[in-house]
Design an enzyme around this catalytic site. Sequence first.
Site, short mmCIF file in Angstrom:
data_model
loop_
_atom_site.label_atom_id
_atom_site.label_comp_id
_atom_site.label_asym_id
_atom_site.label_seq_id
_atom_site.Cartn_x
_atom_site.Cartn_y
_atom_site.Cartn_z
N GLY A 1 0.78 -1.23 0.00
CA GLY A 1 0.00 0.00 0.00
C GLY A 1 0.81 1.28 0.00
N GLY B 1 3.59 -3.35 -4.04
CA GLY B 1 3.34 -3.53 -5.47
C GLY B 1 3.55 -2.19 -6.16
N ARG B 2 2.61 -1.28 -5.91
CA ARG B 2 2.65 0.04 -6.54
C ARG B 2 3.97 0.77 -6.28
NH1 ARG B 2 -2.13 2.81 -7.33
NH2 ARG B 2 -3.06 1.53 -5.71
N ARG C 1 -7.68 3.03 -14.78
CA ARG C 1 -7.66 3.73 -13.50
C ARG C 1 -8.40 5.07 -13.50
NH1 ARG C 1 -3.70 5.29 -10.97
NH2 ARG C 1 -4.35 4.59 -8.92
N TYR D 1 -11.29 4.74 -10.80
CA TYR D 1 -11.05 5.38 -9.50
C TYR D 1 -10.97 6.89 -9.61
CZ TYR D 1 -8.75 0.78 -8.71
OH TYR D 1 -8.42 -0.54 -8.62
N CYS E 1 -16.23 3.28 -27.11
CA CYS E 1 -17.57 3.88 -27.13
C CYS E 1 -18.19 3.94 -25.74
CB CYS E 1 -18.45 3.11 -28.09
SG CYS E 1 -17.76 3.10 -29.73
N GLU E 2 -17.62 4.77 -24.90
CA GLU E 2 -18.11 5.00 -23.54
C GLU E 2 -17.72 6.42 -23.18
OE1 GLU E 2 -19.59 2.92 -21.31
OE2 GLU E 2 -19.32 1.01 -22.36
C1 LIG Z 1 -3.00 -5.30 -3.45
C2 LIG Z 1 -2.31 -5.91 -2.32
C3 LIG Z 1 -0.99 -5.57 -2.02
C4 LIG Z 1 -0.21 -4.52 -2.79
O1 LIG Z 1 -0.70 -3.24 -2.68
P1 LIG Z 1 0.17 -2.03 -3.27
O2 LIG Z 1 -0.63 -0.84 -3.02
O3 LIG Z 1 0.34 -2.30 -4.72
O4 LIG Z 1 1.45 -2.02 -2.55
C5 LIG Z 1 -0.37 -6.22 -0.97
N1 LIG Z 1 -1.01 -7.15 -0.26
C6 LIG Z 1 -2.29 -7.52 -0.52
C7 LIG Z 1 -2.92 -8.57 0.30
C8 LIG Z 1 -2.97 -6.92 -1.55
O5 LIG Z 1 -4.24 -7.26 -1.79
#
Ligand SMILES: *Cc1c(COP(=O)(O)O)cnc(C)c1O
Length: 423
Positions: free
Chosen positions: A243, A280-281, A317, A321, A346-347
């Site tokens: 996150g 991830g992000r 995205r 969002y 087409c949206e």
């Molecule tokens: C989506 C997710 C992540 C990664 O989130 P990021 O914002 O991309 O870092 C990590 N753990 C779980 C369980 C997730 O669902």
Amino acid sequence: MNLPIQEFHYKNGELFAEDIPVRELARRFGTPLYVYSRSHLRRQYHMLKSALQSINPDMYFAVKSNSNLAVINVLANEGAGADVVSGGELFRARCAGVKPSKIVFAGVGKTSEEISYALEEDIRFFTVESEPELERISQHAEELGRVGRIAIRVNPDVDPKTHRFTSTGKSENKFGVDLGRAEKAYEKAARLPNLEICGLHMHLGSPIMSVQPYAEALEKVRPLCLELKKKYPSFRHLDLGGGMGIPYSADQQYLDPRDFAMAVLPSLNGLDMSIGLEPGRFIAGNAGILVSRVQYVKDNPFKKFIIVDAAMNDLIRPALYEAHHEIVPVRETGETVFGDVVGPVCESGDFLAVDRDLPAVVQGDLLAVLSAGAYAFVMASNYNSRGRAAEVMIDNGQSHVVRERESREDLVRGESIPEWTKG
Ligand SMILES: *Cc1c(COP(=O)(O)O)cnc(C)c1O
């Protein structure tokens, strides 16, 4: 361009991806095109890892953010494991060379088939999201003569202050087990055969721009961890999830890994547990751009529409969002126009930018959508029967197509017409 991404920068008015002109990549590989920087992936990974050096966390790259085999492989080579949320992602992680002992499996709806597959692969642990899931894992582990290692995902009921669609650690979200019920869930796990309790997991949502929610959540789960450690000798691992936020515009910043370390270290003190992170992000988000070519510039009495060849099917995205992505010209223009960047789908929701000052481009020019390395290509679809874009990875002047552009034939693969509808 004011985003702090050193891998994508201007030289003599032209956008470069590391040392390659983006124009050159578009010419060779066509558009729309995803471009990923290997150095950025590695840099972000090590920045996070080294800020937390003192606790030496196990890093599980959240594969759902960017599941291209080459991306997973780059990180695996740096020592990262994988956080997967489906059997498909587990397969990808394995194909990319991640060892099963470094794979963790989350998700609220794991099927029997997925659980059996993960047990056969002997992954590190399941992040368990409910009590019925414990029963299912136990049952399949028994059938297969395996042990299902588990960490229960606890919902600490903390507001990560992000979009309501991307917060996961509040009590109204579908994820995890309520903190108040967690002990009961662990007792259940201890009673079930073929399970090994190995830890506790939390993930608050994404993107999180301040370290406060992490500190708050940790304070809430710490007493529980101490309790569980006493009860279950195999309970040793605390996974803090992912996150960590990144800048999507000039007024935002990366969640500073050093601040993160300072916020979490005090609560980890004396816990004596190994720590896991699932970014991830943070790793992939600014490692990628989406390059597209202007097809038309349409002047409407109210505003301008820049119609490009990338669409919501390539990057959803903004539509999903209301996410903001910076859009920059591949050749600097100096001038700006006010309007929208839209795709051919087409949206009315098919936009990449709305009501913004945009580079004054003309037909045939190239635009780059920034911060398109995470939750971008992975959410691409074939809506409007558009083939998915190509993905290219660059490093040190080299480029490699890590996923081919989909062809028309790819679009109809697997489809067939029943005999009885044939005229
Ligand atoms: C989506 C997710 C992540 C990664 O989130 P990021 O914002 O991309 O870092 C990590 N753990 C779980 C369980 C997730 O669902």
